[in-house]
Design an enzyme around this catalytic site. Structure first.
Site, PDB file in Angstrom:
ATOM      1  N   ASP A 105     -47.116  13.085  -4.550  1.00  0.00           N
ATOM      2  CA  ASP A 105     -48.231  12.518  -3.784  1.00  0.00           C
ATOM      3  C   ASP A 105     -48.316  11.019  -4.045  1.00  0.00           C
ATOM      4  O   ASP A 105     -47.890  10.546  -5.103  1.00  0.00           O
ATOM      5  CB  ASP A 105     -49.578  13.105  -4.238  1.00  0.00           C
TER       6      ASP A 105
HETATM    7  N1  URA Z   1     -48.348  18.691  -7.510  1.00  0.00           N
HETATM    8  C1  URA Z   1     -49.277  17.893  -6.966  1.00  0.00           C
HETATM    9  O1  URA Z   1     -50.414  18.296  -6.776  1.00  0.00           O
HETATM   10  N2  URA Z   1     -48.920  16.640  -6.642  1.00  0.00           N
HETATM   11  C2  URA Z   1     -47.686  16.139  -6.832  1.00  0.00           C
HETATM   12  O2  URA Z   1     -47.423  14.982  -6.510  1.00  0.00           O
HETATM   13  C3  URA Z   1     -46.732  16.978  -7.405  1.00  0.00           C
HETATM   14  C4  URA Z   1     -47.097  18.258  -7.737  1.00  0.00           C
END
Ligand code: URA
Length: 236
Positions: A105
Site C-alpha cells: 500500500d
Molecule cells: N497488507 C496490508 O494491509 N498492506 C500492505 O501493504 C501489505 C500487506
C-alpha cells in the site's frame, strides 16, 4: 525458438505472465502487424515481430532483481490517477524496465522486490508458492490471547477465509502495541484488514522480510541487488 506470446512478453519484462495474458486479451499486442487476442499463440523468437502499445518488444537477456526499502507515500504501480510518486522513481540509475512483485500500500514501508523477470513474478504471486511475508505493525491497543488465536486460525476477509497466519506481540506501550505478523498470501490490504477484524486498527505497517530476504541494512528509499543465492531461493 517458439514460446507462448504471454511468456515472450513476460521474458521481455513487459509484465508478469498473468498480466501479459490480460494485455493480450485486451487487444494490446500485435504479432507481425496483426492484433492477437487468443492466449494459445506461439511466437518464433528469432523472426516474429511482437509489438505492445505500438512499440517493438525485444527480450532482454539480462535479468535484474532488486530489493527496495519502500518509503511511505510511494505507490507500487507505475501510475495512479492521483499522480502519487511511484517506487519506480526511486530506481533512477536502473535502465531496465522493472515491475514490483506483488504490491505494498502507499503508506506501507519496507521490502519490495522489483524485477524484469516476469516468470519469477508469476511463480511468486501464485498462492501455491506460499512465500512467507513478515510484517511489523503498530496497532491500536493490545491483542488478547483469544484474538491472536482467531487471527492465527484464519479470519473471513472480503468473504473469504485467510490461510493460517502468525501474530505475536513484540512490544506494548501505554495505548498501543507493536506486533509481528507472518502471512503467506498477498491479498489487498490483508494485514490491515486482519488486524482490524480482531479490533486493532493498524497505525503503521512495515514489511520486514519476504521469505528470508530482509530489508535490514537497506536505508529507506534505497535498494540493493539480490544475491544469486537469494534469487535461487526464490525460484525454488
Ligand atoms: N497488507 C496490508 O494491509 N498492506 C500492505 O501493504 C501489505 C500487506
Amino acid at each position: 525458438m517458439e514460446v507462448r506470446l504471454q511468456k515472450y512478453l513476460a521474458d521481455a519484462g513487459i509484465a508478469s505472465r498473468r498480466k501479459a495474458e490480460e494485455l493480450i486479451q485486451n487487444g494490446r499486442v500485435k504479432v507481425n502487424g496483426k492484433i492477437i487476442t487468443e492466449l494459445g499463440v506461439k511466437v518464433d523468437t528469432t523472426k516474429d515481430k511482437v509489438e505492445f502499445n505500438g512499440k517493438v518488444v525485444k527480450v532482454e537477456k539480462k535479468k535484474i532483481y532488486i530489493l527496495l526499502n519502500k518509503p511511505a507515500g510511494y505507490i507500487s504501480a507505475a501510475k495512479d490517477q492521483f499522480d502519487n510518486p511511484s517506487v519506480l522513481h526511486l530506481l533512477k540509475d536502473i535502465k531496465e524496465r522493472l515491475f514490483p512483485i506483488g504490491r505494498l500500500d502507499k503508506d506501507t514501508t519496507g521490502a519490495l522486490i522489483l524485477t524484469n523477470d516476469g516468470d519469477l513474478s508469476f511463480h511468486l504471486t501464485h498462492p501455491k508458492h506460499e512465500v512467507s511475508k513478515t510484517y511489523i505493525a503498530e496497532v491500536v491497543g493490545c491483542p488478547t490471547a483469544e484474538e491472536m488465536r482467531s487471527f492465527m486460525k484464519g479470519l473471513i476477509i472480503d468473504g473469504k477465509k485467510t490461510y493460517p497466519a502468525k501474530i505475536r506481540i513484540v512490544k506494548e506501550t501505554k495505548k498501543n502495541s507493536i506486533v509481528e505478523v507472518i502471512i503467506h498470501e498477498g491479498r489487498n490490504r490483508q494485514v490491515r484488514k486482519m488486524c482490524e477484524e480482531i479490533g486493532h486498527k493498524v497505525i503503521t505497517l512495515h514489511r520486514q522480510a519476504i521469505g528470508k530476504i530482509t530489508v535490514d541494512g537497506v536505508k529507506e528509499g534505497s535498494y540493493r541487488f539480490l544475491t544469486d543465492k537469494e534469487v535461487q531461493e526464490l525460484k525454488k
